[in-house]
Design a protein around this motif. Structure first.
Motif, short mmCIF file in Angstrom:
data_model
loop_
_atom_site.label_atom_id
_atom_site.label_comp_id
_atom_site.label_asym_id
_atom_site.label_seq_id
_atom_site.Cartn_x
_atom_site.Cartn_y
_atom_site.Cartn_z
N MET A 1 45.75 35.79 44.59
CA MET A 1 44.68 36.61 44.04
C MET A 1 45.07 38.08 43.98
O MET A 1 44.70 38.81 43.04
CB MET A 1 43.40 36.44 44.85
N ASN A 2 45.84 38.54 44.95
CA ASN A 2 46.32 39.93 44.90
C ASN A 2 47.31 40.13 43.75
O ASN A 2 47.29 41.16 43.07
CB ASN A 2 46.95 40.31 46.23
N LEU A 3 48.17 39.14 43.54
CA LEU A 3 49.10 39.19 42.40
C LEU A 3 48.31 39.24 41.09
O LEU A 3 48.61 40.04 40.20
CB LEU A 3 50.01 37.98 42.43
N ILE A 4 47.31 38.39 40.97
CA ILE A 4 46.50 38.33 39.76
C ILE A 4 45.81 39.67 39.51
O ILE A 4 45.75 40.15 38.38
CB ILE A 4 45.47 37.19 39.89
N THR A 5 45.28 40.27 40.57
CA THR A 5 44.63 41.57 40.43
C THR A 5 45.60 42.60 39.89
O THR A 5 45.26 43.39 39.00
CB THR A 5 44.06 42.02 41.78
N ARG A 6 46.79 42.57 40.41
CA ARG A 6 47.82 43.51 39.92
C ARG A 6 48.06 43.28 38.44
O ARG A 6 48.13 44.23 37.64
CB ARG A 6 49.10 43.32 40.72
N ASP A 7 48.20 42.01 38.04
CA ASP A 7 48.49 41.70 36.64
C ASP A 7 47.33 42.08 35.72
O ASP A 7 47.55 42.55 34.60
CB ASP A 7 48.81 40.21 36.49
N VAL A 8 46.11 41.87 36.18
CA VAL A 8 44.94 42.21 35.37
C VAL A 8 44.81 43.73 35.21
O VAL A 8 44.65 44.25 34.11
CB VAL A 8 43.66 41.62 36.00
N VAL A 9 44.90 44.44 36.32
CA VAL A 9 44.71 45.89 36.27
C VAL A 9 45.86 46.58 35.55
O VAL A 9 45.65 47.56 34.82
CB VAL A 9 44.55 46.45 37.70
#
Length: 548
Positions: A268-276
């Protein structure tokens, strides 16, 4: 059967609600004792002075909906069975018990069961004299042609915005208008690598291995398409393209990043990075999450919800609340790593020659390299089969530098320090670090003009201190400790080699390892097998004895 922790399927929802109330840090939740099959949780600080907000639906989406009850959000939640709408009677009882003169707003996800049961309960309540409105949330954009888009994670933003307006004292019409406006401003799209699994039922997997499904519903309903697994960045890009309006590039947004239940925190932290970090997110003003907020039991996937911001919506999502499930809205900022100069740990030494020392170093290295396969085979019986390779990798590096004549052979403190550093870099694993500690500590003792045996003893003590193993724990220490002790007591290399051999052979009789991979095995697996690390030490001392 799907793996699921429970007492009984019949009591699962009720037991879980009790757990939520037990752990609630605000101490502001209470269950209404109406009927065992009516599950209503509400604020215990509610005095009917404002518009009441009631939501709910099937369970299995935790923390929704009970996790959003509290000051600034919901007044009550009506909880059905897993993925099943609560009954009309349950919803009606919630309305009657929480609604005062200011009225009540029902916030309902757009599923047939919820629409019907909440709708009929609203009609009954109106007939009984209660002022009740209902907003149906349909934020899912996975199926754009569907006239009835599903209500998914965006429902939580409707809770937040309506809750803010209600908390400040606006009337039912204003609260309803704010909720409807929020609903129109929402778009949600999800993706999953696996569906959800119902407790007590056979686990069936619809998403093929190596694929992801775009647009699954929060009850495991089919999505819009199944595609081959892509990078996290590519998937995030597709979701953003679905939820952000490319026709209005200046529109500010808030994004809610929702764990559908089965994603790890790391993912989820990786995904947040990719989204932002996506170029599509340049006008994203707030990020909410990543967090599990509207889940689908154990579904391994996530959803992204975009809220087109207005001044009211911005105020609402930033307002404090007293609920457990909400994740604070955060303004994303550009990453600004703090610059720091790399601190080199390399030891600078001057190569020097000492044929006798070089001969010893060469013998140790060649012994470890020659025994690589034997030690690996031995380790395969009690560990992960790499002890020989680990020791040999360090030995090859030291032998290479020995042949290049780049080592300080005429200065034992420097030689030990360099050896410790090299082993830490090339051996890997705990063995490499332990041997690096041994040589580094021994080298430090040599700088104090200590005898070699005392220096080796210092290295052994530090190895035991940091590694945690002691003699008798079935490790290389069982061979190394008696060998060094023999040298400390004035014994020669032949005596030390014999002590190491006996110590190594004794490990075959030790029924339990207390360190390393062998510690996970029972005595039957270890019986009669020498510890490979201790064998390596014994063979090194045997080679040194043969040097004469």
């Amino acid at each position: 059967m799907a793996k699921f922790m429970m007492n009984s399927k019949e009591d699962l929802v009720a037991d879980a609600l009790d757990g939520i109330i037990y752990a609630n840090p605000w101490r502001n939740l209470v269950r209404l004792d109406v009927d065992p099959w009516i599950r209503i949780v509400m604020r215990n600080d509610w005095h009917k002075q404002q518009v009441a907000l009631i939501s709910g639906g099937g369970s299995g989406h935790e923390p929704a909906h009970v996790g959003f009850i509290g000051k600034g959000m919901l007044t009550a939640a009506v909880c059905g069975e897993l993925f099943a709408s609560p009954s009309v009677e349950a919803v009606y009882n919630a309305i009657v018990n929480v609604t005062g003169d200011a009225g009540c707003l029902l916030i309902v996800k757009n599923y047939t069961g919820d629409r019907l049961n909440f709708g009929l309960a609203a009609e009954k309540a109106r007939k009984a004299g209660f002022n009740v409105n209902m907003v149906i949330v349909g934020d899912d954009v996975a199926l754009p042609e569907n006239p009835q888009p599903r209500g998914v994670a965006g429902t939580l933003l409707v809770h937040k915005i309506a809750g803010y307006v209600a908390e400040r004292g606006d009337d039912l019409a204003a609260v309803t208008e704010a909720a409807e406006a929020a609903n129109r401003a929402l778009s949600t799209m999800g993706v999953a690598m696996s569906g959800c699994h119902m407790p007590g039922e056979e686990a069936k997997e619809r998403v093929p291995e190596g694929s992801v499904e775009m647009g699954l519903g929060i009850h495991g309903e089919p999505g819009v398409e199944v595609i081959k697994m892509q990078s996290s960045q590519q998937i995030a890009q597709q979701l953003l393209e679905s939820v952000l309006d490319s026709r209005n590039s200046q529109q500010p947004y808030a994004l809610l990043i929702n764990n559908l239940g089965g994603m790890s925190a790391l993912e989820m932290n990786l995904i947040t990075r990719d989204v932002v970090a996506s170029p599509l997110s340049q006008h994203v003003q707030y990020v909410i999450g990543p967090a599990a907020m509207m889940t689908a039991l154990d579904m391994k996937g996530y959803s992204v919800t975009a809220l087109a911001l207005t001044p009211l919506f911005e105020e609402a999502i930033c307002a404090p609340v007293e609920v457990t499930g909400w994740s604070r809205a955060v303004k994303p900022e550009a990453l600004k790593p703090q610059k720091a100069e790399k601190q080199a740990s390399d030891i600078t030494t001057t190569p020097s020659d000492n044929p006798a020392v070089a001969r010893i170093v060469k013998a140790i290295c060649e012994t470890l390299i020659a025994n690589e396969n034997d030690l690996n085979k031995l380790d395969a019986q009690v560990g992960d089969g790499d002890t020989g390779s680990t020791f040999a990798s360090g030995a090859r590096q030291i032998l290479k530098e020995c042949q290049e004549k780049s080592l300080p052979f005429n200065s034992l403190p420097d030689l030990f320090a360099v050896t410790g550093e090299r082993l830490a870099n090339v051996m890997g694993g705990s063995s490499g670090v332990l041997m690096a500690i041994f040589f580094t500590a021994a080298g430090q003792k040599l700088t104090e003009k200590a005898p070699l045996a005392a220096a080796l003893q210092q290295g052994l003590e530090k190895m035991m201190q940091y590694g945690g193993a002691q003699p008798g724990d079935r490790t290389l220490i069982d061979a190394l400790q008696p060998a060094i002790e023999t040298l400390l007591n004035g014994g020669d290399l032949a005596a030390a080699a014999e002590a190491a051999r006996k110590g190594s052979e004794a490990t075959a009789t030790m029924s339990k390892a207390k360190a390393g991979r062998s510690s996970y095995l029972n005595s039957d697996n270890l019986k009669g097998i020498e510890d490979p690390g201790s064998v390596a030490i014994a063979r090194v001392f045997a080679a040194l004895k043969d040097l004469g």
